[in-house]
Design a protein around this motif. Structure first.
Motif, PDB file in Angstrom:
ATOM      1  N   GLU A  47      45.804  -3.677  28.837  1.00  0.00           N
ATOM      2  CA  GLU A  47      46.580  -3.196  27.688  1.00  0.00           C
ATOM      3  C   GLU A  47      47.392  -4.312  27.053  1.00  0.00           C
ATOM      4  OE1 GLU A  47      48.494   0.696  27.253  1.00  0.00           O
ATOM      5  OE2 GLU A  47      47.808   1.049  29.311  1.00  0.00           O
ATOM      6  N   LEU A  48      47.855  -5.268  27.846  1.00  0.00           N
ATOM      7  CA  LEU A  48      48.602  -6.404  27.302  1.00  0.00           C
ATOM      8  C   LEU A  48      47.724  -7.191  26.333  1.00  0.00           C
ATOM      9  CD1 LEU A  48      51.289  -8.094  27.555  1.00  0.00           C
ATOM     10  CD2 LEU A  48      50.052  -9.475  29.208  1.00  0.00           C
ATOM     11  N   LEU A  77      45.045  -6.060  24.733  1.00  0.00           N
ATOM     12  CA  LEU A  77      44.787  -5.196  23.578  1.00  0.00           C
ATOM     13  C   LEU A  77      45.986  -5.157  22.630  1.00  0.00           C
ATOM     14  CD1 LEU A  77      42.954  -3.126  22.155  1.00  0.00           C
ATOM     15  CD2 LEU A  77      44.023  -1.374  23.573  1.00  0.00           C
ATOM     16  N   ASP A  78      47.168  -4.967  23.175  1.00  0.00           N
ATOM     17  CA  ASP A  78      48.371  -4.914  22.343  1.00  0.00           C
ATOM     18  C   ASP A  78      48.645  -6.252  21.657  1.00  0.00           C
ATOM     19  OD1 ASP A  78      48.684  -2.290  23.137  1.00  0.00           O
ATOM     20  OD2 ASP A  78      50.307  -2.712  24.562  1.00  0.00           O
ATOM     21  N   GLY A  79      48.358  -7.361  22.351  1.00  0.00           N
ATOM     22  CA  GLY A  79      48.620  -8.689  21.813  1.00  0.00           C
ATOM     23  C   GLY A  79      47.738  -9.075  20.642  1.00  0.00           C
ATOM     24  N   ASN A  94      47.194  -7.162  18.128  1.00  0.00           N
ATOM     25  CA  ASN A  94      47.816  -6.572  16.940  1.00  0.00           C
ATOM     26  C   ASN A  94      49.278  -6.936  16.738  1.00  0.00           C
ATOM     27  OD1 ASN A  94      45.501  -5.051  16.079  1.00  0.00           O
ATOM     28  ND2 ASN A  94      45.827  -3.810  17.891  1.00  0.00           N
ATOM     29  N   GLY A  95      49.965  -7.368  17.786  1.00  0.00           N
ATOM     30  CA  GLY A  95      51.383  -7.693  17.670  1.00  0.00           C
ATOM     31  C   GLY A  95      51.867  -8.429  18.902  1.00  0.00           C
ATOM     32  N   THR A 105      53.448  -9.373  22.291  1.00  0.00           N
ATOM     33  CA  THR A 105      53.692  -8.591  23.499  1.00  0.00           C
ATOM     34  C   THR A 105      53.788  -9.525  24.701  1.00  0.00           C
ATOM     35  OG1 THR A 105      52.961  -6.659  24.773  1.00  0.00           O
ATOM     36  CG2 THR A 105      51.260  -8.142  23.984  1.00  0.00           C
ATOM     37  N   ARG A 139      52.255 -14.135  27.489  1.00  0.00           N
ATOM     38  CA  ARG A 139      52.657 -13.634  26.169  1.00  0.00           C
ATOM     39  C   ARG A 139      51.469 -13.775  25.236  1.00  0.00           C
ATOM     40  NH1 ARG A 139      58.572 -16.411  25.944  1.00  0.00           N
ATOM     41  NH2 ARG A 139      59.412 -15.199  27.655  1.00  0.00           N
ATOM     42  N   GLU A 148      50.049 -12.888  21.176  1.00  0.00           N
ATOM     43  CA  GLU A 148      50.415 -12.457  19.823  1.00  0.00           C
ATOM     44  C   GLU A 148      49.396 -12.975  18.821  1.00  0.00           C
ATOM     45  OE1 GLU A 148      54.144 -14.084  18.541  1.00  0.00           O
ATOM     46  OE2 GLU A 148      53.690 -16.019  19.433  1.00  0.00           O
ATOM     47  N   ASP A 202      36.130  -0.789  27.581  1.00  0.00           N
ATOM     48  CA  ASP A 202      36.439   0.605  27.298  1.00  0.00           C
ATOM     49  C   ASP A 202      35.230   1.504  27.553  1.00  0.00           C
ATOM     50  OD1 ASP A 202      38.495   2.488  26.268  1.00  0.00           O
ATOM     51  OD2 ASP A 202      36.984   2.830  24.705  1.00  0.00           O
TER      52      ASP A 202
END
Length: 144
Positions: free
Chosen positions: A56-57, A59-61, A63-64, A66, A72, A74, A112
């Motif tokens: 998830e880190l 995946l989240d990174g 788009n923004g 994290t 880290r 981004e 996924d």
């Protein structure tokens, strides 16, 4: 059933503002460890280095920004899906890598399909049920 997903992505190792070079990075996701992604970096002249962190880190990174600790992630341009910066830190030492978002998204899409995001908990549960069932079968065979 397939148990893992792998990909090789070329990333830029950003040594400084003026110096960077491309390195191959192996991405690996295993159903046996459904929350983690592993990246193995092949730096010239060094042994490969593997980092594991949350799927998830990553995946989240894309788009923004994290990540709070050693990892880290981004987007390099927050308004568009282009490149992603991955910063890995151990103590005072840090390494910065840039990767295209498209191959990371393709890799995450394949993970996924193996284990849907949010369904990771079902992997461990089905293993426990399998062990219980095998235990009952073996106990019945030994009793009979």
């Amino acid at each position: 059933m397939r148990e893992s997903v792998q990909a090789e992505v070329m990333m830029s190792f950003l040594v400084s503002e003026e110096l960077s070079f491309k390195i191959p990075v192996e991405l690996k996701y295993e159903a046996a460890d459904p929350y983690a992604v592993r990246m193995t970096f092949h730096l010239p002249g060094d042994a490969p280095v593997t980092w594991a962190f949350g799927r998830e880190l990553l995946l989240d990174g894309i788009n923004g920004a994290t990540g709070d600790g050693d990892v880290r992630i981004e987007p390099s341009e927050p308004e568009e899906l282009s490149d992603v910066h991955i910063r890995l830190q151990v103590g005072a030492d840090a390494a910065l890598f840039r990767a295209g978002a498209a191959p990371l998204v393709a890799f995450l899409d394949r993970t996924d399909k193996l284990v849907p995001l949010g369904q990771e908990w079902t992997i461990g549960e089905s293993d426990e049920h399998l062990e219980e069932a095998l235990g009952r079968i073996l106990a019945e065979e030994n009793a009979g």
